[in-house]
Each structure stands twice: as structure tokens, then as C-alpha cells.
Scaffold this motif. Structure first.
Motif, mmCIF file in Angstrom:
data_model
loop_
_atom_site.group_PDB
_atom_site.id
_atom_site.type_symbol
_atom_site.label_atom_id
_atom_site.label_comp_id
_atom_site.label_asym_id
_atom_site.label_seq_id
_atom_site.Cartn_x
_atom_site.Cartn_y
_atom_site.Cartn_z
ATOM 1 N N ASP A 180 45.998 40.614 33.953
ATOM 2 C CA ASP A 180 45.240 41.735 34.662
ATOM 3 C C ASP A 180 45.454 41.526 36.186
ATOM 4 O O ASP A 180 45.635 40.493 36.696
ATOM 5 N N ARG B 285 47.573 39.463 29.227
ATOM 6 C CA ARG B 285 48.033 40.640 28.464
ATOM 7 C C ARG B 285 49.007 40.165 27.542
ATOM 8 O O ARG B 285 49.238 40.757 26.510
ATOM 9 N N VAL C 202 40.301 36.082 34.334
ATOM 10 C CA VAL C 202 41.255 36.872 34.488
ATOM 11 C C VAL C 202 42.051 37.091 33.123
ATOM 12 O O VAL C 202 42.774 35.968 32.672
ATOM 13 N N VAL D 72 50.393 45.327 36.928
ATOM 14 C CA VAL D 72 49.930 44.007 36.309
ATOM 15 C C VAL D 72 50.359 42.847 37.280
ATOM 16 O O VAL D 72 51.173 42.982 38.256
ATOM 17 N N THR E 221 41.339 31.974 36.984
ATOM 18 C CA THR E 221 42.372 32.402 36.262
ATOM 19 C C THR E 221 43.340 31.080 35.972
ATOM 20 O O THR E 221 42.961 30.018 36.502
ATOM 21 N N ASP F 75 36.626 39.527 43.101
ATOM 22 C CA ASP F 75 36.922 40.939 43.044
ATOM 23 C C ASP F 75 36.170 41.830 43.967
ATOM 24 O O ASP F 75 34.743 42.026 43.865
ATOM 25 N N ASP G 94 38.871 36.881 26.134
ATOM 26 C CA ASP G 94 38.576 38.042 26.498
ATOM 27 C C ASP G 94 37.148 37.942 27.189
ATOM 28 O O ASP G 94 36.157 37.879 26.248
#
Length: 421
Positions: free
Chosen positions: A85, A71, A68, A33, A155, A139, A63
Motif C-alpha cells: 500500500d 498486496r 502497511v 502502490v 511496515t 499517515d 490485514d
């Protein structure tokens, strides 16, 4: 040195530092993480901790593939952390530093991804408030999209709101990054979803042009331009794309598109952008950012380097994790996250000439107002002055000769005491 973050997470390695805290590569029950550990002075603010806990549910429920994911939020003694993440790749700022500007197809595809993420957040009642290239992760492990652009993820959701708590800022202060702040924020109005659209349009403009439309110079001057200046058109892109950018940079929040509309319209435009090269216009004036480090054009871009890694200054870390804050070698007054600034007064916002926003121009041409432009103007005025003086001398001598000839019909007689012999 490893350190425990709450009872479930272990932080192993610092990936980057930002104005709000430090990002660590961590390990949790479900694997690797990214742990964003906020500064100790923030963690000691009880009001902020309470706000942090209140935001927990909303952030955990956000979500979406283009966001990003958060959690967990950890409150443990002096530790206040967001567990997110882990994205392997780089951030959009790093790519811009290497490529300066992107082809319109790649730029529009990345902007469409960001708009998708914003649409999901806005539907959940969350305003990002700090959309900028540093907070967009690319990514590297996912398949490339249109124009070779890797999928983009947004993010740092919620961080600006956490920092901007009543106990930490006054009514006369604003939180944000100057280049991307919407005019209503500068004027002290509460941030709504439309501020993210303005920032997204600024990012898209920057991806195409290589510079932001109102950036450069002192942060106070940047803030004033957002309120008083109009954006200069970008040559070389389809009119439909420019109209979208122009509408999203409208001074009136109600005139801007919604995030879902931006995403849809950008994807409709993608076929028309196929094959268009990056714009051949001048980049930001060197006089405006002379203190900023320049990317090493001889260093290859490593798509697997951690987000925020200065790949031309330190060895690339292939397969590294993506931290969630910018980790440059020094603070950047124009782009530092969550810069606290005084709200300019009405007289300050009204000051200055209108219509002086950064205007794209031909490569090599000096930008109006830059030191190079002023030097060229001085040289031009000196040449014009010298030419005018020479013309005046010639006219004066010619006039004297003509007058003398008219009066005597010949050359002037020698003066007394002078002998031609």
C-alpha cells in the motif's frame, strides 16, 4: 525511467534506497502502490526465492489498519519485489530528526498504534524482527490522534526473515539493527514475538528521551550493553509509564508484556499524559554520533514529504509517496536495516563495566565517559593537584620557620663572610 515489475505493475520513480533494495512509486491495476524491489544478489538466491514464495500467503493475509498492507509478491526473472500500500506522509525517524523528542502523550499514542500492529502480526504467527522508527510510517492524510500524533503504521514485515535465510547467514551471525536488538538475539537464540516488544519499548524510550537506552559507539559495544546493562530511568514521566517501559525491556523474554497488553495499558495511560511537555533532559552525546548528519532546525517539517526524504537537503515533495526503507545520504552503522553482525562470544558479553547504560541527565551536564566529561575531569584533577602542591609548599615553609624560631628564639644568624653592612 519506468520499468515493468512482473506483468501487473509499472515502477515510475525511485523513492528511496535501503540495504535490502530500492523502493519505487508504482502503478498497478488498482492504482498507485509502493514497490520494494530487492537487490539483485538477493533475487539470484534460490533459497531466498523459495522462502519468499512460502511467506507470500502469510504476508498477504496480514490485514490491519496499523500495518502497511502487502498486496502482492512478484517473482519475475531477476526481479523479486513486494508490492505494498502507498502511504502518504513521513516516517517516525524523520519526525524525530526534526523534533528530537515527542511529548509523552504523542509518544505513547504512536507506540500504542505500533503495538496494535504487532498484536495482529503475532496472532498470525509473524514476527517483525526489525521494529524501529524507520519502519514506522505516519499517515499525514488521516485525522490526528492524541497529542496531535498522526496514525502510525508498521511496515517492512517479513523482510528481515527473508534476508536471514540459512544460505545467507551463519549460525554465528545475527541480522538486525543494533540499537533495537533484544538480548536473546545477541546471544544467538531464535527470534520470537518478545523481540518485537523489546524493540517497541526501545522506540518508545527514544521518542521520549531523544536517544536509545543502549545505543552509541561501536555496534559490538551496543550489543554487549543489551545483554549486560540495565536501563536508566527517565525522569519526568508518570511511574506507570516508566514501569511499562522497564518491564518490556526486561532481559528475560518471558517477563515482557504481550503486544495486546502493551497497547491496552498505553491507552489507559493516555489521559494521565495530557498536557505533559517533552522531557527536558540531555540528548545523545555528540561524541557518540559525531559522524551522523544533523537535521536542519531551520527547515520546516513537511508532513507530506515522502518517508525517508531528507527534507533539509532536497526540495520537499508535497503529496509524495512513502517509500518503505530509509533513504539517508549515507550508511548508518548503528541503524542500517538488516546489518549482519557476528554473535559476540560469552567472554565478550561478560566484559565491560555494568550499569553504564546511557543515563538521562540535566541539560548541559557532560555525559559520563564522553570526551567533554573526560576533559572536565582532567581539569578538575589538575586544579586539585595544584591546590595540593600549594598547600604542601605553604606547610613546608611554615614548618621551617617555626623550627628555626624554636631553636634560636630569633631570626637565623648570618652565615660566615656575610656582613649586614
Amino acid at each position: 525511467m519506468a520499468r515493468k515489475i512482473g506483468s501487473r505493475y509499472t515502477a515510475h520513480q525511485i523513492l528511496g534506497r535501503g540495504s535490502a533494495g530500492t523502493v519505487w512509486l508504482g502503478e498497478g491495476p488498482e492504482g498507485p502502490v509502493a514497490v520494494k524491489l530487492l537487490r539483485e544478489d538477493l533475487a539470484s538466491d534460490q533459497d531466498l526465492v523459495e522462502r519468499f514464495v512460502q511467506e507470500r500467503s502469510a504476508l498477504l493475509c496480514l490485514d490491519h489498519p496499523r500495518v502497511v498492507g502487502v498486496r502482492d509478491l512478484v517473482v519475475d526473472g531477476n526481479d523479486l519485489a513486494l508490492v505494498m500500500d502507498l502511504v502518504r506522509g513521513t516516517d517516525l525517524r524523520t519526525r524525530l530528526e526534526h523534533e528530537r523528542r515527542l511529548a509523552p502523550l504523542a509518544a505513547a499514542a504512536i507506540a500504542a498504534d505500533i503495538a496494535d500492529g504487532l498484536a495482529a502480526a503475532h496472532a498470525a504467527g509473524i514476527v517483525h524482527r526489525d521494529v524501529k522508527p524507520e519502519n514506522v510510517l505516519l499517515d499525514a492524510l488521516a485525522p490526528e490522534g492524541p497529542g496531535g500524533a498522526p496514525p502510525a503504521l508498521l511496515t517492512d514485515f517479513g523482510v528481515a526473515k527473508l534476508i536471514d535465510s540459512p544460505s545467507r547467514t551463519r549460525a554465528t551471525s545475527i541480522i538486525g539493527t543494533p540499537d533495537y536488538l533484544a538480548p536473546e538475539i545477541v546471544e544467538g537464540l531464535p527470534p520470537r514475538a518478545s523481540v518485537d516488544i523489546y524493540a517497541l519499548a526501545t522506540v518508545l524510550y527514544e521518542l521520549l528521551a531523544g536517544f536509545t537506552p543502549f545505543g552509541g559507539g561501536h555496534p559490538g559495544a551496543v550489543l554487549r550493553r543489551h545483554v549486560t546493562e540495565t536501563v536508566a530511568p527517565l525522569p519526568g514521566i508518570p511511574d506507570e509509564l516508566w514501569q511499562l517501559i522497564h518491564q518490556c525491556l526486561a532481559k528475560a523474554p518471558a517477563s515482557r508484556l504481550r503486544a495486546v497488553e502493551v497497547a491496552a495499558r498505553l491507552r489507559e495511560l493516555l489521559p494521565a499524559l495530557e498536557g505533559l511537555p517533552p522531557l527536558d533532559i540531555d540528548e545523545q552525546s555528540e561524541e557518540l554520533y559525531e559522524d551522523e548528519p544533523l537535521a536542519d532546525s531551520h527547515t520546516p517539517h513537511d508532513p507530506h514529504a515522502p518517508h525517508g526524504t531528507n527534507t533539509h537537503a532536497v526540495p520537499a515533495q508535497r503529496g509524495g509517496a512513502v517509500p518503505l526503507v530509509h533513504s539517508g545520504a549515507g550508511p548508518d552503522a548503528n541503524r542500517d536495516t538488516h546489518t549482519s553482525m557476528r554473535v559476540p562470544g560469552a567472554d565478550e558479553l561478560a566484559g565491560g563495566a555494568h550499569g553504564t547504560a546511557r543515563t538521562p541527565r540535566a541539560v548541559g551536564e557532560a555525559r559520563a565517559g564522553s570526551a567533554r566529561h573526560r576533559a572536565a575531569e582532567r581539569r578538575r584533577r589538575l586544579k586539585m593537584g595544584a591546590a595540593a602542591l600549594l598547600a604542601a609548599v605553604v606547610l613546608a615553609v611554615g614548618g621551617w620557620l617555626a623550627t628555626s624560631d624554636d631553636e634560636t628564639g630569633s631570626l637565623p644568624m648570618p652565615s660566615a663572610g656575610y656582613s649586614p653592612q
